[in-house]
Design an enzyme around this catalytic site. Structure first.
Site, PDB file in Angstrom:
ATOM      1  N   GLY A 246      -8.030   5.067  -1.229  1.00 42.35           N
ATOM      2  CA  GLY A 246      -6.969   5.049  -0.224  1.00 42.35           C
ATOM      3  C   GLY A 246      -5.619   4.902  -0.898  1.00 42.35           C
ATOM      4  O   GLY A 246      -5.551   4.721  -2.120  1.00 42.35           O
ATOM      5  N   LYS A 247      -4.579   4.952  -0.089  1.00 36.16           N
ATOM      6  CA  LYS A 247      -3.222   4.845  -0.641  1.00 36.16           C
ATOM      7  C   LYS A 247      -3.023   3.545  -1.411  1.00 36.16           C
ATOM      8  O   LYS A 247      -2.239   3.478  -2.336  1.00 36.16           O
ATOM      9  CB  LYS A 247      -2.200   4.864   0.501  1.00 36.16           C
ATOM     10  CG  LYS A 247      -1.865   6.250   0.977  1.00 36.16           C
ATOM     11  CD  LYS A 247      -0.620   6.198   1.854  1.00 36.16           C
ATOM     12  CE  LYS A 247      -0.635   7.349   2.840  1.00 36.16           C
ATOM     13  NZ  LYS A 247       0.507   7.373   3.728  1.00 36.16           N
ATOM     14  N   ARG A 248      -3.735   2.506  -1.009  1.00 36.76           N
ATOM     15  CA  ARG A 248      -3.509   1.192  -1.623  1.00 36.76           C
ATOM     16  C   ARG A 248      -4.302   0.961  -2.902  1.00 36.76           C
ATOM     17  O   ARG A 248      -4.213  -0.096  -3.495  1.00 36.76           O
ATOM     18  CB  ARG A 248      -3.802   0.093  -0.592  1.00 36.76           C
ATOM     19  CG  ARG A 248      -2.528  -0.367   0.088  1.00 36.76           C
ATOM     20  CD  ARG A 248      -2.793  -1.398   1.153  1.00 36.76           C
ATOM     21  NE  ARG A 248      -2.694  -0.804   2.481  1.00 36.76           N
ATOM     22  CZ  ARG A 248      -3.699  -0.662   3.324  1.00 36.76           C
ATOM     23  NH1 ARG A 248      -4.906  -1.054   2.983  1.00 36.76           N
ATOM     24  NH2 ARG A 248      -3.513  -0.120   4.511  1.00 36.76           N
ATOM     25  N   ASP A 249      -5.076   1.932  -3.321  1.00 39.04           N
ATOM     26  CA  ASP A 249      -5.933   1.712  -4.492  1.00 39.04           C
ATOM     27  C   ASP A 249      -5.303   2.157  -5.805  1.00 39.04           C
ATOM     28  O   ASP A 249      -6.009   2.400  -6.785  1.00 39.04           O
ATOM     29  CB  ASP A 249      -7.275   2.432  -4.309  1.00 39.04           C
ATOM     30  CG  ASP A 249      -8.024   1.894  -3.105  1.00 39.04           C
ATOM     31  OD1 ASP A 249      -8.164   0.672  -3.031  1.00 39.04           O
ATOM     32  OD2 ASP A 249      -8.424   2.694  -2.248  1.00 39.04           O
TER      33      ASP A 249
END
Ligand code: GLU
Length: 480
Positions: A246-249
């Site tokens: 995801g974007k946060r990884d």
């Protein structure tokens, strides 16, 4: 394989995820390998997620990666328009066909009523299937009314080129929405109409669509259409854990990697191999290699773990490959936006000389900004850095000063200031001072660069030039 017609069908939501791009690469490779075509289709019917400029970003990214499409925006083609929002009449026409054959219906049920049905099922701990609540006497369709598929509960079997033999029972079939109240089709319906109209032979997309496939099969069947080849691409997993990337990884968007100086060749290479291999140890593939070697049956069915370190390693390999195979000029052409600001007032020849000695240390082109700053501006003198260096901390400041003066004296004798003559003088200096290379060379390197790394010392000095090198050494000798 006979000529494959594939498509890349992104939604213009503004952010280009690594996984989106991989969904463009595989269809491209299959199309090129078979002498077929790749279509670019913009799936812009979800108006709530639409982002202005997103289509241009998609086009630009594909062009940057060298993934030319044969039909679609900008290039046109016989099956246009290629924006779903411009094809709404077509979807209505196909949905009406299904209404006429008794396989779809207009559904005026208000959403509160649908929520009631759902709550009832939840309370009774039964799965919610809309087909159990479908209106008995649906009205004639009018704009503003959703159209639903009229499903028939039955089992389906199909082959997915990656996931293998699939079987599902009647419980997964439902009356899915084909046309929404706003007149736009759902993805579920629009892609089937478009893939059919556009002659797509291979539907290659993320595995998240696998569970809906029986409902798609039911629509193909109701419309009397032949099934295309289904190719479900495995998830890209986060570097840690067992979840989707995801974007946060920590994965940046493709645009950000591009701005950091990741080369398109490296991005293509890395993403093509994320979930596919040809069974050999080969890691570096050109686009042409990929076109020749790619095969659907070697796409892995399990998730592929995203590894940024590997991407950056590969980028370093590509930087060296371009410099050695195409020459430093070719690499230089790629570096235009990546130099420190101060480099602008130096000649191209000087920048090329700097690039020549530093390129094999770059992981991304933007490394040039930090790694070459001292070639374009005198570094700040940082005596702490000098005296706390692991090779120099044994020496007293007086010893350091003497050593610098001996270096200055010896270098003043160099006549032709070439890398070879400088090296010869440095070698003599080792003998005359009795110092170890690590000590003497660390001292000189820090005094002229105040940077944690530099290319080989003689090359750095030759590139900086006699005047700059001597001035920097003198300044440090005075400061100590
Ligand atoms: N528009 C869909 C998406 O961006 C594409 C799925 C497909 O390729 O059919 O996820």
């Amino acid at each position: 394989m006979k000529e494959a017609i594939t498509r890349f069908a992104p939604s213009p939501t503004g952010y280009i995820h690594i996984g989106n791009v991989r969904s463009a690469i595989y269809p491209y490779l299959v199309a090129r390998q078979t002498g077929g075509k790749m279509i670019l289709r913009i799936e812009d019917t979800d108006r709530t997620r639409y982002v202005e400029g997103a289509t241009e970003l998609i086009e630009d990214t594909l062009k940057w990666l060298g993934l030319e499409w044969d039909e679609g925006p900008l290039v046109g083609g016989p099956n246009g328009p290629y924006f779903q929002s411009e094809r709404t009449d077509l979807y209505i026409k196909w949905a009406k066909k299904l209404i006429d054959s008794g396989r779809a219906y207009a559904d005026p049920t208000p959403s509160e009523k649908i929520e009631e049905y759902r709550a009832k099922c939840n309370a009774e701990k039964k799965p919610f299937l809309y087909r159990n609540f479908r209106p008995e006497n649906p009205p004639a369709w009018e704009p503003g009314m959703p159209i639903r598929f009229k499903s028939e509960p039955k089992a389906y079997s199909w082959t997915d080129a990656v996931m293998g033999e699939m079987h599902t029972g009647p419980e997964v079939l439902d009356d899915i929405i084909l046309i929404k109240a706003d007149g736009f089709p759902t993805y579920n319906f629009a892609h089937i109409v478009d893939d059919t109209e556009m002659g797509v032979t291979h539907v290659m997309r993320g595995v998240e669509y696998l569970s809906s496939t029986p409902n798609y099969l039911a629509i193909y069947e109701a419309l009397g259409l032949e099934r295309p080849v289904f190719v479900s691409l495995p998830h890209i997993l986060a570097p840690q854990g067992n979840k989707k990337l995801g974007k946060r990884d920590g994965a940046k968007s493709v645009t950000e990697y591009r701005e950091d100086g990741v080369l398109p060749e490296a991005m293509l290479n890395y993403l093509a191999c994320l979930g596919w291999n040809d069974g050999t140890e080969q890691e570096i593939y050109t686009k042409q290699d990929l076109i020749e070697k790619f095969s659907l049956d070697r796409i892995q069915s399990s998730g592929a773990r995203y590894d940024e370190t590997k991407l950056l390693w590969m980028n370093g390999q590509w930087i060296r490959k371009i410099a050695t195979e195409q020459g430093i000029e070719a690499l230089y052409d790629r570096t235009v936006n990546f130099w420190p600001e101060a480099a602008a007032s130096y000649s191209e020849d000087y920048r090329k000389a700097v690039l020549t000695i530093i390129y094999d240390r770059l992981k991304t082109l933007s490394d040039l900004r930090n790694m070459t700053a001292y070639f374009f501006a005198d570094p700040q003198i940082d005596l702490d850095m000098l005296i706390s260096n692991k090779y120099l901390k044994k020496l007293s400041e007086a010893e350091i000063e003497t050593l610098l003066k001996q270096t200055i004296a010896a270098l003043s004798e160099v006549t032709d200031w070439s890398a070879d003559s400088i090296q010869e003088t440095l070698n003599q200096l080792l003998v005359s001072t009795g110092k170890k290379p690590a000590e003497l060379f660390s001292l000189i390197r820090i005094a002229i660069s105040f940077a944690p790394f530099s290319p080989a010392l003689n090359l750095t000095m030759a590139t900086l030039g006699r005047e700059v090198t001597m001035a920097r050494l003198n300044k440090v000798a005075r400061a100590i």
